[in-house]
Motif scaffolding. Structure first.
Motif, PDB file in Angstrom:
ATOM      1  N   VAL A   3      -2.163  -5.420   3.914  1.00  0.00           N
ATOM      2  CA  VAL A   3      -2.212  -5.149   5.268  1.00  0.00           C
ATOM      3  C   VAL A   3      -0.896  -4.435   6.105  1.00  0.00           C
ATOM      4  O   VAL A   3      -0.115  -4.367   5.755  1.00  0.00           O
ATOM      5  N   ASN A   4      -1.617  -2.785   5.989  1.00  0.00           N
ATOM      6  CA  ASN A   4      -1.087  -2.181   6.990  1.00  0.00           C
ATOM      7  C   ASN A   4      -0.786  -2.179   8.705  1.00  0.00           C
ATOM      8  O   ASN A   4      -2.148  -2.148   9.071  1.00  0.00           O
ATOM      9  N   THR A   5       0.591  -2.029   8.360  1.00  0.00           N
ATOM     10  CA  THR A   5       1.030  -2.484  10.215  1.00  0.00           C
ATOM     11  C   THR A   5       1.719  -1.554  10.618  1.00  0.00           C
ATOM     12  O   THR A   5       1.773  -1.402  12.010  1.00  0.00           O
ATOM     13  N   SER A   6       1.938  -0.230   9.954  1.00  0.00           N
ATOM     14  CA  SER A   6       2.516   0.277  10.931  1.00  0.00           C
ATOM     15  C   SER A   6       1.012   1.584  11.811  1.00  0.00           C
ATOM     16  O   SER A   6       2.166   2.969  12.468  1.00  0.00           O
ATOM     17  N   TYR A   7       0.316   1.822  12.155  1.00  0.00           N
ATOM     18  CA  TYR A   7      -0.527   2.140  12.420  1.00  0.00           C
ATOM     19  C   TYR A   7      -1.231   1.025  13.998  1.00  0.00           C
ATOM     20  O   TYR A   7      -2.368   1.321  14.892  1.00  0.00           O
TER      21      TYR A   7
ATOM     22  N   PRO B  50      -2.427  -5.588  13.435  1.00  0.00           N
ATOM     23  CA  PRO B  50      -4.488  -6.008  13.574  1.00  0.00           C
ATOM     24  C   PRO B  50      -5.096  -6.899  13.374  1.00  0.00           C
ATOM     25  O   PRO B  50      -3.794  -7.648  14.504  1.00  0.00           O
ATOM     26  N   PRO B  51      -6.340  -6.953  13.973  1.00  0.00           N
ATOM     27  CA  PRO B  51      -7.168  -6.185  13.484  1.00  0.00           C
ATOM     28  C   PRO B  51      -6.611  -5.050  13.524  1.00  0.00           C
ATOM     29  O   PRO B  51      -7.322  -4.590  14.688  1.00  0.00           O
ATOM     30  N   ASN B  52      -7.165  -3.949  12.702  1.00  0.00           N
ATOM     31  CA  ASN B  52      -7.474  -2.216  13.308  1.00  0.00           C
ATOM     32  C   ASN B  52      -8.298  -1.788  11.729  1.00  0.00           C
ATOM     33  O   ASN B  52      -7.850  -1.388  11.234  1.00  0.00           O
ATOM     34  N   ASN B  53      -8.777  -1.027  12.492  1.00  0.00           N
ATOM     35  CA  ASN B  53      -9.528  -0.122  11.605  1.00  0.00           C
ATOM     36  C   ASN B  53      -8.543   1.285  11.005  1.00  0.00           C
ATOM     37  O   ASN B  53      -8.502   1.640  11.592  1.00  0.00           O
ATOM     38  N   LEU B  54      -8.864   1.108   9.774  1.00  0.00           N
ATOM     39  CA  LEU B  54      -7.855   1.813   9.905  1.00  0.00           C
ATOM     40  C   LEU B  54      -9.015   2.759   8.335  1.00  0.00           C
ATOM     41  O   LEU B  54      -7.853   3.925   6.945  1.00  0.00           O
ATOM     42  N   SER B  55      -9.647   2.722   8.234  1.00  0.00           N
ATOM     43  CA  SER B  55     -11.344   3.321   6.847  1.00  0.00           C
ATOM     44  C   SER B  55     -10.561   4.420   6.857  1.00  0.00           C
ATOM     45  O   SER B  55     -11.414   5.337   6.275  1.00  0.00           O
TER      46      SER B  55
ATOM     47  N   ARG C  56      -4.575   0.729   2.684  1.00  0.00           N
ATOM     48  CA  ARG C  56      -4.605  -0.432   3.595  1.00  0.00           C
ATOM     49  C   ARG C  56      -5.398  -1.832   2.826  1.00  0.00           C
ATOM     50  O   ARG C  56      -5.878  -1.436   2.135  1.00  0.00           O
ATOM     51  N   SER C  57      -5.450  -2.636   3.854  1.00  0.00           N
ATOM     52  CA  SER C  57      -6.436  -4.277   3.213  1.00  0.00           C
ATOM     53  C   SER C  57      -7.091  -3.673   3.442  1.00  0.00           C
ATOM     54  O   SER C  57      -8.262  -2.763   4.066  1.00  0.00           O
ATOM     55  N   VAL C  58      -8.379  -3.649   2.146  1.00  0.00           N
ATOM     56  CA  VAL C  58      -9.899  -3.789   2.016  1.00  0.00           C
ATOM     57  C   VAL C  58     -11.079  -4.771   3.062  1.00  0.00           C
ATOM     58  O   VAL C  58     -11.854  -5.377   3.044  1.00  0.00           O
ATOM     59  N   ASN C  59      -9.849  -5.774   3.187  1.00  0.00           N
ATOM     60  CA  ASN C  59     -10.458  -6.949   4.400  1.00  0.00           C
ATOM     61  C   ASN C  59     -10.170  -6.601   5.754  1.00  0.00           C
ATOM     62  O   ASN C  59      -9.949  -5.654   6.308  1.00  0.00           O
ATOM     63  N   TYR C  60     -10.725  -7.279   7.027  1.00  0.00           N
ATOM     64  CA  TYR C  60     -10.658  -7.304   7.769  1.00  0.00           C
ATOM     65  C   TYR C  60      -9.491  -7.208   9.079  1.00  0.00           C
ATOM     66  O   TYR C  60      -9.833  -5.915   9.952  1.00  0.00           O
ATOM     67  N   CYS C  61      -8.429  -6.829   8.077  1.00  0.00           N
ATOM     68  CA  CYS C  61      -7.031  -6.888   9.071  1.00  0.00           C
ATOM     69  C   CYS C  61      -7.082  -5.578   9.656  1.00  0.00           C
ATOM     70  O   CYS C  61      -6.849  -4.445   9.658  1.00  0.00           O
ATOM     71  N   ASN C  62      -7.788  -4.440   8.384  1.00  0.00           N
ATOM     72  CA  ASN C  62      -7.675  -3.013   8.584  1.00  0.00           C
ATOM     73  C   ASN C  62      -8.902  -2.339   7.827  1.00  0.00           C
ATOM     74  O   ASN C  62      -9.236  -1.064   8.109  1.00  0.00           O
TER      75      ASN C  62
ATOM     76  N   ARG D 105     -11.161  -2.400  -3.435  1.00  0.00           N
ATOM     77  CA  ARG D 105      -9.820  -1.070  -3.684  1.00  0.00           C
ATOM     78  C   ARG D 105     -10.478  -0.549  -3.221  1.00  0.00           C
ATOM     79  O   ARG D 105     -11.050   0.611  -2.939  1.00  0.00           O
ATOM     80  N   THR D 106      -8.868   0.379  -2.921  1.00  0.00           N
ATOM     81  CA  THR D 106      -9.063   1.500  -2.353  1.00  0.00           C
ATOM     82  C   THR D 106      -8.510   2.744  -3.184  1.00  0.00           C
ATOM     83  O   THR D 106      -7.900   2.422  -4.442  1.00  0.00           O
ATOM     84  N   ALA D 107      -8.119   3.930  -2.488  1.00  0.00           N
ATOM     85  CA  ALA D 107      -7.365   4.785  -4.194  1.00  0.00           C
ATOM     86  C   ALA D 107      -5.594   4.635  -3.554  1.00  0.00           C
ATOM     87  O   ALA D 107      -5.498   4.921  -4.982  1.00  0.00           O
ATOM     88  N   GLN D 108      -5.083   3.739  -3.266  1.00  0.00           N
ATOM     89  CA  GLN D 108      -4.047   3.366  -2.970  1.00  0.00           C
ATOM     90  C   GLN D 108      -4.027   2.694  -4.422  1.00  0.00           C
ATOM     91  O   GLN D 108      -2.666   2.577  -4.961  1.00  0.00           O
ATOM     92  N   ASP D 109      -5.407   1.946  -5.001  1.00  0.00           N
ATOM     93  CA  ASP D 109      -4.986   0.656  -6.268  1.00  0.00           C
ATOM     94  C   ASP D 109      -6.290   0.969  -6.893  1.00  0.00           C
ATOM     95  O   ASP D 109      -6.462   0.260  -7.372  1.00  0.00           O
ATOM     96  N   ALA D 110      -6.557   2.276  -7.211  1.00  0.00           N
ATOM     97  CA  ALA D 110      -7.664   2.546  -7.925  1.00  0.00           C
ATOM     98  C   ALA D 110      -8.115   2.668  -9.327  1.00  0.00           C
ATOM     99  O   ALA D 110      -8.844   1.889  -9.442  1.00  0.00           O
TER     100      ALA D 110
END
Length: 314
Positions: free
Chosen positions: A158-162, A165-170, A176-182, A258-263
């Protein structure tokens, strides 16, 4: 006598010596010699009883108010890290099974990522880089329909830098989290959670409207495949499928694991850890038998569903 430095090094390396199950793993629960078959952590899981789908089986028996069944602490199995995973087992719920009588729990089976396993072979079961839950949620109140459910959580991503949460960082970052928080809720998700924890618990839930009859054995199959990552971005093309007695109850091909962070993130550890957080509403039992874990789906077609099984799914 070993020096403290050497002893510390041996203790630090010990988890790396745990056996890793490769290819297909089958657990028939004929006896409780779990350690000899590669299980670790709690090597006295549940109770071995007769009357299984084939021979003996594993019984989980909760007393009224109990959080875990007898010998219900986490039993872990390290598997060769894999992008695809097939899980098969038989389950039976006692007649009158009530589950948790909450909108959550019981947790039953967990599959952790290689990031979690590599960080800690005894990784916690609620604060992970990716944890997949395979479980069953009961309706609240009679007739207590038992519904298959698969859920994901990745609290450690979960990314709280922006912002909170919940905030859409896609469209902002792959960190970021692949789930609801991000990440916004997408088609097929019918439950989601985001609440402050460490830092935030972030989950998506796929709950089937199909019901599993109690009082008899039923075959559960789950197949999952990690999503692709191209051009530095995770794609919603992962697979999540579940069948009960050959009938599809969850069938999604748009999952983001998974996102590119954890490709290159993979599944790497299987855990049995039955848990009803608020305590079992009644004394109740369920049984598991003929567990198989392997990286690929078998080639044979699944059998037809028995009478009485709902075939609708969400």
């Amino acid at each position: 006598m070993r020096s403290p430095t050497k002893l510390a090094l041996i203790l630090a390396l010990f988890p790396l010596l745990l056996p890793v199950t490769s290819h297909a793993f089958t657990e028939s629960f004929e006896n409780n010699s779990f350690a000899s078959r590669g299980w670790y952590d709690n090597t006295n899981q549940g109770t071995i009883v007769s009357g299984g789908q084939s021979g003996n089986c594993l019984q989980w028996n909760w007393a009224a108010g109990a959080v875990t069944p007898t010998n219900g602490a986490s039993s872990r199995l390290a598997i060769t890290p894999t992008d695809t995973l097939y899980l098969s087992f038989y389950v039976k719920f006692q007649s009158g099974w009530q589950g948790s009588q909450k909108t959550y729990h019981p947790h039953l089976m967990y599959i952790l990522s290689d990031l979690d396993y590599n960080a800690n072979h005894y990784s916690p079961l609620a604060n992970n880089y990716l944890q997949t839950y395979v479980e069953f949620l009961s309706d609240i109140g009679n007739p207590y329909g038992v519904h298959p459910q698969i859920a994901l959580q990745d609290e450690k991503r979960v990314n709280t830098s922006y912002g909170t949460p919940p905030n859409n960082l896609s469209a902002t970052t792959e960190n970021r989290s692949v789930n609801y928080c991000n990440t916004p809720v997408y088609s097929g998700v019918n439950g989601q959670t985001c609440f402050a924890d460490n830092p935030y618990y972030s989950s998506n839930i796929w709950l089937s409207s199909a019901t599993v009859p109690t009082g008899g054995w039923h075959h559960v199959e789950v197949y999952m495949a990690m999503n692709s990552v191209t051009n530095g971005k995770g794609n919603n093309d992962g697979i999540m499928q579940e069948w009960i007695d050959g009938t599809p109850v969850i069938n999604q091909a748009n999952i983001l694991y998974r996102t590119a962070q954890d490709a290159t993130k993979k599944w790497a550890e299987f855990v049995l850890a039955p848990y009803i957080g608020d305590g079992s509403p009644i004394a109740q039992s369920m049984w598991i038998d003929e567990l198989t874990i392997q990286p690929t789906k078998p080639g044979n077609a699944a059998p037809s569903a028995p009478a009485g099984l709902s075939t609708t799914y969400k």
